[in-house]
Design an enzyme around this catalytic site. Structure first.
Site, mmCIF file in Angstrom:
data_model
loop_
_atom_site.group_PDB
_atom_site.id
_atom_site.type_symbol
_atom_site.label_atom_id
_atom_site.label_comp_id
_atom_site.label_asym_id
_atom_site.label_seq_id
_atom_site.Cartn_x
_atom_site.Cartn_y
_atom_site.Cartn_z
ATOM 1 N N CYS A 183 3.375 1.672 2.742
ATOM 2 C CA CYS A 183 4.643 0.953 2.524
ATOM 3 C C CYS A 183 5.607 1.840 1.731
ATOM 4 O O CYS A 183 6.806 1.875 2.021
ATOM 5 C CB CYS A 183 4.397 -0.343 1.749
ATOM 6 S SG CYS A 183 3.424 -1.569 2.639
ATOM 7 N N ASP A 212 15.482 23.845 -30.717
ATOM 8 C CA ASP A 212 16.211 22.675 -31.202
ATOM 9 C C ASP A 212 17.717 22.825 -31.193
ATOM 10 O O ASP A 212 18.441 21.843 -31.334
ATOM 11 C CB ASP A 212 15.770 22.336 -32.629
ATOM 12 C CG ASP A 212 16.323 23.337 -33.642
ATOM 13 O OD1 ASP A 212 16.343 24.546 -33.317
ATOM 14 O OD2 ASP A 212 16.724 22.926 -34.734
ATOM 15 N N ASP A 222 10.993 28.947 -31.070
ATOM 16 C CA ASP A 222 12.156 29.376 -31.837
ATOM 17 C C ASP A 222 11.778 29.324 -33.315
ATOM 18 O O ASP A 222 10.847 28.610 -33.698
ATOM 19 C CB ASP A 222 13.327 28.435 -31.533
ATOM 20 C CG ASP A 222 14.540 28.747 -32.379
ATOM 21 O OD1 ASP A 222 14.924 29.927 -32.439
ATOM 22 O OD2 ASP A 222 15.097 27.813 -32.982
ATOM 23 N N CYS A 229 0.840 -1.193 0.000
ATOM 24 C CA CYS A 229 0.000 0.000 0.000
ATOM 25 C C CYS A 229 0.875 1.242 0.000
ATOM 26 O O CYS A 229 2.103 1.168 0.066
ATOM 27 C CB CYS A 229 -0.938 0.011 1.204
ATOM 28 S SG CYS A 229 -0.074 0.229 2.774
ATOM 29 N N ASP A 286 19.567 27.345 -27.959
ATOM 30 C CA ASP A 286 18.272 27.364 -27.261
ATOM 31 C C ASP A 286 18.347 26.726 -25.879
ATOM 32 O O ASP A 286 17.406 26.847 -25.089
ATOM 33 C CB ASP A 286 17.207 26.614 -28.084
ATOM 34 C CG ASP A 286 16.926 27.289 -29.416
ATOM 35 O OD1 ASP A 286 16.905 28.529 -29.449
ATOM 36 O OD2 ASP A 286 16.739 26.573 -30.422
#
Length: 753
Positions: free
Chosen positions: A16, A638, A431, A13, A642
């Site tokens: 735990c 990308d 971008d 549970c 960036d």
């Protein structure tokens, strides 16, 4: 700091999970850890100089649980065998419990209903027979509840196993006492009733619930299993001039591999001979097959369609693209979303509180009625109906399905926190180059001051391309490619340097060559007036303009065009339809940026922003207030330039076709580079958070309503008390309902909502 992911065994549970977290955090050198109860996994950040795997696993073992390391395939062979054996044992115990519970149910009907069914043998009513039948169910089928409860007691903790052991143990030992000393009850004027069927049927129902829960939870990690199953088992390798099939784990880097039509590509590599088209949909989500020719990269587990080709292996085993995806999804599924914190706080005191409520319930009912049996059974009902499991499963099961669904759609979500935060995004910054555009710019125009006389144009082109060959920028690549296509060879460069956001320079044939923005050349004191009319025309067409100076004198101007991605216009409109403010951020000049922005419908543009300024611009957008609402900003990019902005943003989204640095700095990676995946990622985040909220509501409302009903709150009004067997059934199926609701996310389909 090192990060470690372990699979856990023995948790029953959410309490735990809290116990495991506390045990790990107590190890010197552990910085933080997150236990995902739904994934049965823990992610640990630790200092390797102060602790290690052995110490962490020892702490987990001391807490009463076991652990093992995850590998690329999820778990090792021994762990898989152990898991299968445990499941088979659970099934055997469940079947045993079902058979005995049915017998006990009919044997107890006279006591429960007052009916004596003629087809039920009278000997089934005998308490000694019921004792003999119940004992193996209680202590063999349900033995784990008592063992785990005892372990928790020794650690001064309480878990759901504690509640089950107390509840079923009370019914069993009360019945045993009645069976052994019936005269004592008769002398007190009490009826002789035994409740063996309660103990046996509750254990059986809880085992049934766990079985169904495990099966359902197995489906939440279906995406991982699909990913693992993509890789072929063998590869056709060329060695010593011979073709041979070898197991995939024997393929090494630089092996030459042959792939025929219809076959899966075994590992990552680069095509060296042949042409074909490859279906990469399983990895990138792109439905259109991609053309491959010598020099192109191929991804392991994708499917070769039309032709045969040979490729050289570049990444194998744990280094392949597919293995990295599996690892990222595993880490995301093992992480914990911030929304889970409330449930964690509740489960910390949940079990002790339930025990207190159960004791109070017994005292109240015994004082009111003087009926020990009634008071005891209401107490048992309270202990059994309470379910911290549902609270513990509410968030992680949804996260597991959500991140898996993301992987199916070519979206890698690095953590549950990123998945949760994405639904709050209200500003998204895009971008330009490589994000809105294809990132494959081409030279369209080149004009020199002196014209083409005496090969002047080609000589200047050679100077420009020679300095650009050392640059990683896509524009530089376009210049080099254009120059080579003109059959112009490149020269060696001395003292090369890239000026961030401005351009590049170097010494070629003892001449200082500077190639970059007009702003930069103006700052250097170089007059650009003579060629400005060309710039105005080209920028109005959405082209990027680069200026060339040699030895401090302007010599030429170049225009480069980068076509929009087919998905850009649709994606921007979809993002705006989702209620997001879409912003363009680029280092390009204002006019070119505005032209591109107009084509896709973006109204807010920040142009001529240097890479070192991009992160500051993101920070500025984050500090804005719209009404009383803070701005949650996502950055999509990308390139290397960036990366700071991706890290600064609340949610960094990297285009998977970009650089590794950008991907590493991001929270979400779009494998295919299709901008429509941004829309899908945000929609998936919103759907997942809605699902989590539903689960938390179900879990909380179940316990808020169920515990008072079990305590007898309805008895004064309707004369109705909850049978412990019904309480056990309700508890057993509460977790199943939460997991089943999470599994609805598997039906998620992208589309503007």
């Amino acid at each position: 700091m090192n990060t470690l992911s372990l699979k856990l065994k023995g948790m029953s549970c959410a309490s735990c999970a809290n116990n495991v977290e506390q045990a790990i955090l107590a190890v010197a050198g552990v910085i933080d850890c997150h236990v995902n109860f739904g994934a049965e996994q823990v992610t640990i950040n630790y200092e390797p100089k102060k602790t290690n795997l052995a110490k962490i696993q020892a702490a987990i073992a001391d807490a009463g649980y076991s652990s093992f390391q995850l590998d690329v395939e999820g778990e090792d062979t021994a762990a898989t065998a152990s898991k299968l054996a445990a499941e088979q044992e659970l099934i055997l115990k469940l079947r045993t419990g079902v058979v005995i519970s049915i017998i006990l149910f009919f044997g107890s009907l006279p006591m429960m209903t007052g009916l004596h069914l003629p087809f039920v043998p009278k000997f089934l009513h005998h308490p000694w027979l019921q004792l003999a039948l119940t004992t193996p169910v209680e202590f063999w089928c349900g033995g784990s509840f008592f063992r785990n409860a005892w372990k928790s007691l020794k650690r001064r903790n309480a878990t759901m196993d504690t509640l089950i052991a107390l509840g079923t143990g009370t019914a069993y030992f009360y019945s045993l006492f009645v069976t052994l000393f019936p005269d004592l009850f008769i002398s007190q004027g009490l009826e002789i009733h035994v409740y063996y069927e309660v103990a046996a049927m509750v254990v059986t129902l809880i085992l049934l619930g766990r079985f169904l829960e495990h099966r359902a939870r197995g489906k939440t990690s279906e995406a991982i299993h699909k990913l693992m199953g993509m890789q072929p088992k063998t590869a056709r390798v060329m060695r010593d001039g011979l073709e041979m099939d070898v197991p995939i784990d024997e393929v090494i880097v630089n092996d030459l591999i042959l792939v025929r039509p219809g076959e899966k590509i075994p590992v990552d590599g680069k095509v060296v001979d042949g042409n074909s088209t490859v279906d990469e949909a399983m990895v990138t989500g792109e439905s259109v097959a991609v053309k491959k020719q010598p020099g192109d990269e191929v991804i392991g587990a994708t499917i070769n369609k039309t032709g045969s080709f040979k490729f050289q292996a570049t990444r194998v085993g744990k280094d392949t693209f597919l293995a990295q995806i599996v690892k990222l999804v595993q880490e995301a599924q093992g992480s914990k979303a911030p929304i889970q914190r409330l449930a964690d706080q509740v489960t910390g005191w949940f079990v002790p509180t339930v025990i207190v409520i159960a004791v109070i319930t017994f005292i109240i009912w015994f004082n009111i009625t003087g009926n020990f049996t009634l008071a005891m059974m209401t107490m048992v009902g309270v202990l059994i109906i309470a379910c911290p499991c549902a609270l513990g499963l509410a968030t992680p099961t949804s996260v597991m399905v959500g991140t898996g669904k993301g992987a199916e759609n070519g979206i890698l979500i690095k953590s549950a926190e990123s998945l949760e935060l994405a639904h709050k995004i209200n500003t998204i910054v895009l971008d330009k180059t490589g994000t809105l555009t294809q990132g494959k710019p081409t030279v369209t125009d080149f004009v020199t001051i002196k014209g083409t006389a005496d090969g002047n144009e080609l000589q200047l082109l050679k100077l420009a391309a020679s300095v650009e060959q050392n640059s990683e920028h896509p524009l530089g690549e376009a210049v080099v490619k254009y120059t080579i296509n003109q059959a112009v060879s490149l020269a060696d460069v001395k003292n090369f340097s890239a000026i961030v956001g401005s351009g590049v320079q170097g010494i070629v044939y003892e001449q200082l060559v500077q190639f970059g923005t007009q702003r930069w050349l103006t700052e250097l004191g170089i007059d650009t007036d003579i060629l400005e009319p060309h710039q105005t025309t080209w920028e109005s067409e959405g082209k990027t303009v680069i200026w060339l100076a040699v030895n401090g004198n302007l010599e030429a101007i170049m225009a480069i065009a980068d076509a929009l991605k087919p998905s850009s216009l649709t994606a921007v409109k979809a993002l705006q339809k989702l209620g997001l403010e879409v912003v363009m951020l680029t280092g390009d000049n204002q006019q070119t940026a505005q032209t591109i922005a107009n084509q896709v419908g973006i109204t807010q543009v920040f142009a001529q922003v240097r890479p070192d300024q991009k992160a500051a611009m993101i920070k500025l957008l984050q500090q804005r207030k719209v009404g009383n609402k803070s701005q949650i900003v996502a950055m999509v990019g990308d390139g290397i330039n960036d990366a700071p902005a991706l890290a600064q943003a609340d949610v960094g989204i990297a285009i998977g076709t970009g650089t590794d640095v950008a991907i590493a700095a991001s929270d979400i990676t779009l494998i295919s580079g299709d901008l429509q995946a941004i829309v899908t990622a945000i929609q998936l985040s919103r759907a997942t958070i809605n699902n989590i909220r539903q689960n938390l509501f179900f879990a909380f409302i179940y316990n808020i309503i169920g515990i008072p009903i079990a305590a007898g709150i309805l008895y004064p009004f309707f004369g109705w008390l909850l049978n412990p067997i019904i309480a056990g059934a309700a508890m057993a199926f509460s977790s199943v309902s939460v997991v089943s609701n999470a599994l609805r996310l598997r039906n998620f389909q992208p589309g503007v909502r």
